[in-house]
Write a protein that holds these residues in place. Structure first.
Motif, short mmCIF file in Angstrom:
data_model
loop_
_atom_site.label_atom_id
_atom_site.label_comp_id
_atom_site.label_asym_id
_atom_site.label_seq_id
_atom_site.Cartn_x
_atom_site.Cartn_y
_atom_site.Cartn_z
N VAL A 102 9.49 20.45 -8.46
CA VAL A 102 8.11 20.90 -8.30
C VAL A 102 7.09 19.77 -8.23
CG1 VAL A 102 8.54 23.11 -9.42
CG2 VAL A 102 7.79 21.19 -10.79
N PHE A 103 7.48 18.55 -8.61
CA PHE A 103 6.48 17.49 -8.64
C PHE A 103 6.73 16.36 -7.65
CE2 PHE A 103 5.51 19.04 -13.02
CZ PHE A 103 4.16 19.29 -12.79
N ASP A 104 7.94 16.21 -7.15
CA ASP A 104 8.18 15.10 -6.24
C ASP A 104 7.32 15.25 -4.99
OD1 ASP A 104 9.61 13.35 -4.19
OD2 ASP A 104 10.76 12.92 -6.00
N ARG A 105 6.73 14.15 -4.54
CA ARG A 105 5.81 14.24 -3.41
C ARG A 105 6.52 14.36 -2.07
NH1 ARG A 105 5.22 8.81 -4.93
NH2 ARG A 105 6.20 7.36 -3.48
N ASP A 106 7.84 14.07 -2.05
CA ASP A 106 8.59 14.10 -0.81
C ASP A 106 9.31 15.43 -0.65
OD1 ASP A 106 9.79 11.94 1.34
OD2 ASP A 106 11.23 13.50 0.84
N ILE A 107 9.13 16.06 0.48
CA ILE A 107 9.70 17.40 0.70
C ILE A 107 11.22 17.37 0.64
CG2 ILE A 107 9.66 17.12 3.21
CD1 ILE A 107 9.09 20.08 3.44
N ASN A 108 11.85 16.30 1.16
CA ASN A 108 13.31 16.21 1.12
C ASN A 108 13.82 16.16 -0.31
OD1 ASN A 108 13.64 16.28 3.87
ND2 ASN A 108 13.58 14.08 4.12
N CYS A 109 13.12 15.39 -1.15
CA CYS A 109 13.55 15.27 -2.54
C CYS A 109 13.37 16.59 -3.30
CB CYS A 109 12.78 14.15 -3.24
SG CYS A 109 13.15 12.51 -2.57
N ARG A 110 12.27 17.29 -3.03
CA ARG A 110 12.06 18.58 -3.71
C ARG A 110 13.16 19.55 -3.31
NH1 ARG A 110 6.68 17.72 -2.01
NH2 ARG A 110 6.73 19.46 -0.57
N ARG A 111 13.50 19.57 -2.06
CA ARG A 111 14.54 20.49 -1.61
C ARG A 111 15.92 20.06 -2.12
NH1 ARG A 111 12.76 22.13 4.58
NH2 ARG A 111 11.39 23.82 3.94
N ALA A 112 16.17 18.75 -2.16
CA ALA A 112 17.44 18.28 -2.69
C ALA A 112 17.59 18.65 -4.16
CB ALA A 112 17.55 16.77 -2.51
N ALA A 113 16.51 18.48 -4.93
CA ALA A 113 16.55 18.84 -6.35
C ALA A 113 16.77 20.33 -6.53
CB ALA A 113 15.27 18.39 -7.04
N SER A 170 0.82 -1.22 0.00
CA SER A 170 0.00 0.00 0.00
C SER A 170 0.84 1.26 0.00
CB SER A 170 -0.92 0.01 1.23
OG SER A 170 -0.14 -0.01 2.42
N CYS A 171 2.16 1.11 -0.06
CA CYS A 171 3.03 2.29 -0.09
C CYS A 171 4.05 2.11 -1.20
CB CYS A 171 3.72 2.49 1.27
SG CYS A 171 4.77 1.11 1.73
N SER A 172 4.94 3.07 -1.33
CA SER A 172 5.97 2.99 -2.35
C SER A 172 7.30 3.37 -1.74
CB SER A 172 5.64 3.92 -3.52
OG SER A 172 5.57 5.26 -3.08
N VAL A 173 8.39 2.87 -2.36
CA VAL A 173 9.74 3.19 -1.90
C VAL A 173 10.48 3.87 -3.04
CG1 VAL A 173 9.82 1.28 -0.27
CG2 VAL A 173 10.58 0.91 -2.61
N GLY A 174 11.54 4.53 -2.71
CA GLY A 174 12.33 5.22 -3.73
C GLY A 174 12.70 6.62 -3.35
N THR A 175 12.18 7.12 -2.22
CA THR A 175 12.51 8.48 -1.79
C THR A 175 14.02 8.65 -1.62
OG1 THR A 175 10.39 8.73 -0.68
CG2 THR A 175 12.16 10.18 0.02
N ASN A 176 14.65 7.64 -0.99
CA ASN A 176 16.10 7.74 -0.76
C ASN A 176 16.88 7.71 -2.07
OD1 ASN A 176 15.36 5.08 -1.20
ND2 ASN A 176 16.83 4.22 0.23
N VAL A 177 16.38 6.96 -3.07
CA VAL A 177 17.06 6.90 -4.36
C VAL A 177 17.02 8.26 -5.05
CG1 VAL A 177 17.10 5.78 -6.61
CG2 VAL A 177 16.54 4.45 -4.57
N ARG A 178 15.84 8.86 -5.09
CA ARG A 178 15.71 10.17 -5.74
C ARG A 178 16.55 11.21 -5.02
NH1 ARG A 178 10.40 8.46 -5.22
NH2 ARG A 178 9.82 10.21 -3.87
N ASP A 179 16.57 11.12 -3.69
CA ASP A 179 17.36 12.04 -2.89
C ASP A 179 18.85 11.91 -3.23
OD1 ASP A 179 17.35 13.85 -0.39
OD2 ASP A 179 18.81 12.32 0.14
#
Length: 1198
Positions: free
Chosen positions: A499-510, A456-465
């Motif tokens: 602007v589109f990543d759902r994770d705040i850390n990834c948006r800020r890292a980008a 019911s969830c997804s992984v990959g936040t750390n990869v994008r970061d």
């Protein structure tokens, strides 16, 4: 993530705007120097282990923690802090508790600044070796209270090991007595180090540092290194990873080995490297579930690998010419860039043999990149970078190829993350040559959008970061011309992630990576413009990021709405068909998002077509229309409206119905309309089955869908409804208003309010009657506050819909029905229902206030003559009362409504009482500046209305409730404001008389109303205590005092409410200051309460009477005052009533009030009869004393 030396792994986020800013540059110096010096100077006084030492330690913790982000600010002060503490340690007279306390302070400093910096300041001369060694020897390793002492002593000992003298010189004559040999310094240190490598506290870490400094000494390595390594390898081989002691032993041993191979010379360590690596393979650390052991294993493996290879700087590595950001920007401003060609030299050591162990090391590091924990992957990535820097170019390129193998979709997200970290390390060190960028950039672009579904969830936040970290590292590593071929792809991917990543850390890292590329490379198109809009902090807000930053899910669906207006043809032919195909996806979230997106895209295409006076069918073909129609039926057939997933589907399809109706889809007369109507009705009917978190959103979606559906598809002729549909809807919805489920009433009330005017035509009176019934507080629905709230909202919305029209009570608001509407709305202003949620009636009152304002403004604009004087007066008084009550947000809302009605001038509201005075008290210029949520600003202003007769009663009623509230600030400011007003009328007996009469009127009107009477008693206590009615004490039996006493007696009669009784006691004590019979009756009431059934009431009464007699010295004669005070203070008022009653009767005699007497028991009353069978005043006496049954009374004395 803020791109630092070590990237965060990323994780679940709250998705609210992260307002926590890093105060990295907030401090300029160590501002607590003087306080710290005083704190350390007082340690000798507070070391005894009591509260003072804990306070001092905690305060030092607080001071030091402020500098965790800027520990370098402590550097100028470290020496004097250490000297103060070491003076204590080296003082032979210092007790053990003081020494341990000093080491606790030293540890705190070390924790903040880091031991590597702090250790250099420790004394490390030859004379310090043995004293420190003796101190360590005297410690108890099992004392868990003093681990800081052992930790700091071991670190200190490690510094003393750096003295440039052979330790054998310190031993002297080891033969102390014949037959006895003293242990050498070298053996003692090694024994201590080995013993502390297996302890369970932090001293284990310090022991590893000690070993690395000690074993690598020139005089020690010759005789002790082989022995220690043998001991370590035996420990590793014997220890079990299944036991706690085994884990601790392996942990300490691995730390020690890693430190030795890090600090030791290569030629000293190389002979043992192969043996250690073989032993490490046998430990099978990668299979351990201990994160720290796996990390230490990777760290030791890379140190062994570096030992195998000669230390050198690879001649073939890529070197960027200019690393200065300022210089780079200056060159770009001048229209040039530094063109320094990459010179690849032949590797001089290309033909050197590479030891066999290197391949095993690289293999283990590559396995570490796929570890399940971030710290292990990060350590492995650094190891890959270090090893590649000592390898020949060809072999290093093979390592890069192996790292790229991590980016297979057969690998897990852990392998992708580790691969990204390794690529960033290789690039940062210049080991990733430009020839490899084609392959590397391709996988990084995939990593920037990596997302893998897991249940019911997804992984990959750390990869994008981590992929953003790679882009950040590349910006610093390469010349602009090297990255120029990839600028478009990288910049686009980073903007999309920003602007589109759902994770705040990834948006800020980008965003941070994009910013670094703009500054370092200078080749990103529109770089500065994008950064000013989508900076690091702006992308932290998800709503702002999705809907504002780009011209470009619930929020993603709205973003597609914006995008469709920019590219309608592409949206209609490419996006829309794909979205339709996803509406039946087996994945709930995909299905939900695609339905919302279909709705938004269709509505966007309609708006574009409407601008050109074209139908929406010009953009959407027949196949698309059929697909939209089938969504509901397909979901219904598959029973996807049921269960928890059904909640999301209902909300999404309701949004779809609304948007398609607004888009004027050509579905009129189609059977799908009946299906949509069924879904809306079924959703509203079963709101009580929907989780409370989603209920409001689904209810709003259904009501909005109904309004749009009716407006588009139920109009037979312009302004005329289909009679059959009107009859069916109105009848059905009115019937549902009587449903026993509160949420069903809420839903259908709002549904009636959302109906368009043509459906209400001819049925208005019937609908308003039904809604008025919902707003009425009936006994069976007393707790249905939410349905009353929504009923009020519906009435107000209907009035706005139908408007005002003379002589048409069944079609619009007019003289014939306006009074009934006002009556319903004003009736709800007295709703103070409470339940387990608190004052739920406040929801009703707020809705009533809003509805009254909307209706009044509506009438004022069209037919102000319909606003009668008594109605306007009641509205303004109700708003004034609510604006003086205790709940901040509702007080602010009431004040807003009050001032809106007062200052409305299009045209002005007629019949506003005291309009001129009000406009002076509340000038239009002050409206925006006053915060009515703040008690300090609200109460001083609202109490000014006490001077206006029309508002006095209601404002005072609200203030009374506020004075008796629970919030300290509300009580304080309301009390101060009331006292300030009363101070101003003290010299005006008439004004004070009117005020006191109003207060008594409020008391009389709210007698036995707990919501008002208890706060009122507290208010009376305040005003009597502060002498606000001192002017009345000059007259015997003043009417105010007489009536107040009578009302207080009625209020507490037969009461079991402790708070009310305690407040009543305080009021009776305040009333003894009034001379005459009032005083005697007040004292009598207090005497009766001295024998109350509740011991707390008896004790409180005695205490307060005691204080009152001392305060007002003229109440009793001086000849009996001492005896009265003695009885009150010495009697145990919590004792049995039989004992207490004697002392109470004695007090009655001393105070000159009659003892309560009991009329002889009548013949018809049995001994166990209820007290109500007795006649006359005695019943009153007995009731007030807490007696309920005659069997509890022993005549003749009570």
């Amino acid at each position: 993530m803020a791109l630092s030396d070590e990237p965060a792994a990323g994780g679940p986020e709250e998705e609210a705007e992260d307002e926590t800013l890093a105060f990295g540059a907030a401090l300029e110096a160590f501002g607590e120097s003087a306080e710290t010096r005083a704190l350390l100077g007082r340690l000798r006084e507070v070391h005894d282990g009591g509260a003072e030492s804990e306070v001092a330690l905690e305060r030092f913790h607080v001071i030091m923690d402020k500098y965790q982000e800027q520990p370098h600010l402590l550097d100028p002060h470290l020496e004097w802090m250490m000297n103060l503490l070491l003076d204590i340690v080296q003082d032979q007279t210092s007790p053990a508790s003081l020494v341990h306390l000093a080491f606790k302070f030293l540890y705190i400093i070390t924790k903040v600044r880091g031991y590597k910096t702090f250790l250099r300041l420790f004394p490390h001369e030859v004379a310090d070796v043995e004293p420190v060694l003796d101190l360590v020897t005297n410690q108890n390793p099992k004392d868990h209270e003093t681990w800081e002492t052992r930790y700091m002593l071991l670190l200190w000992l490690s510094v003393t090991c750096l003295i440039p003298f052979d330790f054998s010189r310190l031993d002297g004559n080891l033969l102390t007595q014949p037959g006895q040999t003293r242990m050498s310094i070298m053996d003692r240190i090694l024994q201590i180090a080995e013993s502390y490598l297996i302890v369970s506290d932090k001293a284990r870490d310090a022991a590893a540092v000690l070993v690395s400094r000690f074993i690598t000494r020139p005089d020690v390595k010759q005789s002790k290194m082989a022995e220690f390594l043998d001991w370590s390898l035996c420990n590793l081989a014997r220890s079990s990873l299944q036991t706690m002691q085994g884990v601790l032993t392996v942990d300490g041993t691995l730390q020690a080995l890693a430190q030795i191979f890090k600090h030791g010379k290569r030629e000293d360590c190389l002979p043992y490297a192969t043996t250690v690596l073989k032993c490490l393979d046998g430990c099978r650390l990668p299979e351990s579930n201990q994160i720290l052991l796996r990390k230490l294993g990777v760290k030791l493996v890379q140190r062994l690998g570096l030992t195998f290879l000669k230390p050198k700087v690879a001649a073939w590595r890529y070197q960027r010419g200019c690393r200065s950001l300022a210089a780079n920007l200056q060159l770009l401003t001048q229209g040039q860039s530094e063109q320094k060609p990459l010179i690849l030299t032949e590797d001089d050591d290309e033909d050197d043999d590479i030891p066999d162990g290197v391949e095993r090391v690289i293999e283990q590091l590559l396995v570490g990149l796929k570890d399940k924990d971030t710290v292990v992957r990060w350590s492995a990535a650094k190891g890959i970078g270090r090893m590649a820097g000592r390898l020949p170019r060809a072999l290093a390129d093979d390592v890069v190829g192996s790292v790229l193998d991590c980016f297979s979709f057969q690998e897990t997200d852990k392998a992708w993350h580790g691969g990204c970290l390794a690529l960033a390390e290789l690039g940062r060190r210049g080991l990733l040559l430009p020839s490899r960028l084609v392959d590397v950039v391709a996988v990084i672009l995939k990593a920037l959008t990596y997302d893998e579904k897991r249940g019911s969830c997804s992984v990959g936040t750390n990869v994008r970061d981590a992929a953003c970290y790679v882009c950040w590292a590349f910006a610093r590593a390469y010349e602009p011309q090297e990255l120029k071929p990839f600028v478009t792809a990288i910049s686009s991917a980073l903007v999309i992630a920003t602007v589109f990543d759902r994770d705040i850390n990834c948006r800020r890292a980008a965003s941070a990576a994009f910013q670094e590329n703009v500054g370092r490379q200078g080749t990103f198109p529109h770089g500065i413009d994008i950064l000013t809009t989508a900076d690091y902090f702006a992308v932290g807000n998800r709503s702002n990021c999705f809907l504002v930053i780009r011209v470009i899910r619930e929020l993603a669906a709205k973003a597609l709405h914006n995008l469709a207006q920019q590219a309608p043809e592409f949206s209609a032919t490419q996006v829309f068909p794909r979205l339709l195909s996803m509406t039946l996806s087996p994945d709930l979230h995909t299905r939900h998002g695609s339905i919302l997106a279909c709705a938004e895209v269709a509505y966007a295409l309609y708006k574009l077509a409407a601008q050109e006076n074209r139908p929406v069918t010009d953009h959407l073909d027949e196949q698309a229309l059929q697909g939209l129609k089938q969504i509901h039926q397909q979901l219904y057939d598959r029973q996807l409206y049921r269960g928890l997933g059904g909640q999301l589907m209902r909300q999404a399809v309701c949004v779809l119905i609304e948007k398609l109706s607004l888009s004027k889809m050509p579905f009129k007369g189609d059977t799908i309309i009946d299906g949509w109507q069924w879904l809306i009705n079924d959703t509203l009917r079963h709101l009580h089955l929907i989780s409370s978190d989603s209920r409001q959103q689904i209810k709003d979606a259904a009501v909005s869908a109904l309004a749009a559906l009716c407006s588009e598809y139920y109009m037979k002729e312009p302004g005329e409804a289909d009679p059959a549909i009107q009859e069916e809807l109105i009848t059905q919805y009115l019937a549902e208003l009587r449903n026993p489920e509160e949420m069903t009433r809420c839903g259908f009330s709002l549904a009636l309010g959302a109906l368009p005017g043509f459906l209400l035509k001819g049925r208005l009176q019937q609908v308003l009657t039904g809604l008025r019934a919902v707003t009425h507080t009936s006994p069976e629905a007393v707790n249905f506050a939410e349905s009353r709230r929504d009923g009020l909202k519906a009435i107000a919305r209907i009035c706005q819909t139908v408007g005002v029209k003379a002589g048409a009570p069944d079609e619009a608001v007019c003289r014939e029905n306006v009074s009934q509407i006002y009556c319903a709305l004003l009736g709800c202003m007295d709703d103070y229902t409470t339940d387990s949620r608190g004052d739920v009636g406040a929801w009703v009152r707020k809705a009533a206030m809003t509805s009254l304002m909307e209706l009044t403004l509506l009438l004022a604009r069209s037919q102000p003559e319909l606003i009668e004087a008594h109605i306007c007066e009641r509205i303004m008084c109700c708003m004034a009362q609510q604006a003086s009550e205790k709940i901040d947000c509702f007080r602010a809302h009431a004040a807003s409504v009050f001032l809106t009605l007062l200052h409305f001038d299009s045209p002005p509201i007629p019949h506003v009482p005291h309009r001129g005075e009000l406009e002076k008290l509340f000038p239009r210029s002050d409206v925006a500046s006053v915060n009515w949520n703040a008690p300090s600003q609200a109460f001083p202003r609202i109490t000014q209305l006490l001077g206006l007769p029309t508002y006095r009663y209601h404002v005072l009623l609200g203030l009374v409730v506020s004075l008796g509230g629970l919030t300290e600030s509300t009580i304080r400011h309301s009390t101060q404001s009331l006292f300030e007003y009363m101070k101003g009328i003290q010299s005006d007996p008439q004004a004070l008389g009117i005020f006191s009469g109003t207060l008594l009127q409020i008391f009389e009107d709210n007698l036995l109303n707990e919501r008002v009477s208890v706060p009122l008693l507290k208010t009376l206590d305040h005003v009597l205590t502060h002498g606000c009615f001192d002017i009345f004490t000059t007259e015997e039996d003043h009417p105010f005092a007489v009536k107040l006493l009578a009302l207080c007696k009625k209020e507490i009669k037969n009461s079991k409410d402790v708070q009310k009784l305690l407040s009543g006691i305080a009021v009776f004590c305040g009333m003894v200051q009034f001379p005459g019979d009032v005083r005697k009756k007040a004292l009598l009431q207090l005497c009766l309460l001295l024998c109350h059934r509740f011991p707390l009431i008896r004790k409180t009464t005695a205490s307060q009477v005691y204080e009152t007699l001392l305060t007002y010295g003229d109440i009793v004669g001086a000849d009996v005052l001492d005896e009265v005070v003695t009885v009150l203070s010495d009697t145990a008022w919590g004792a049995e009533l039989a004992v207490v009653r004697q002392q109470r009767n004695r007090l009655c005699d001393l105070l000159g009030v009659p003892r309560p007497q009991l009329v002889p028991q009548p013949a018809e009353a049995s001994p166990g009869a209820h007290i109500s069978s007795l006649p006359g005043e005695d019943v009153l006496f007995l009731r007030e004393a807490g007696v309920e049954s005659l069997s509890t009374v022993v005549p003749p004395a009570v």
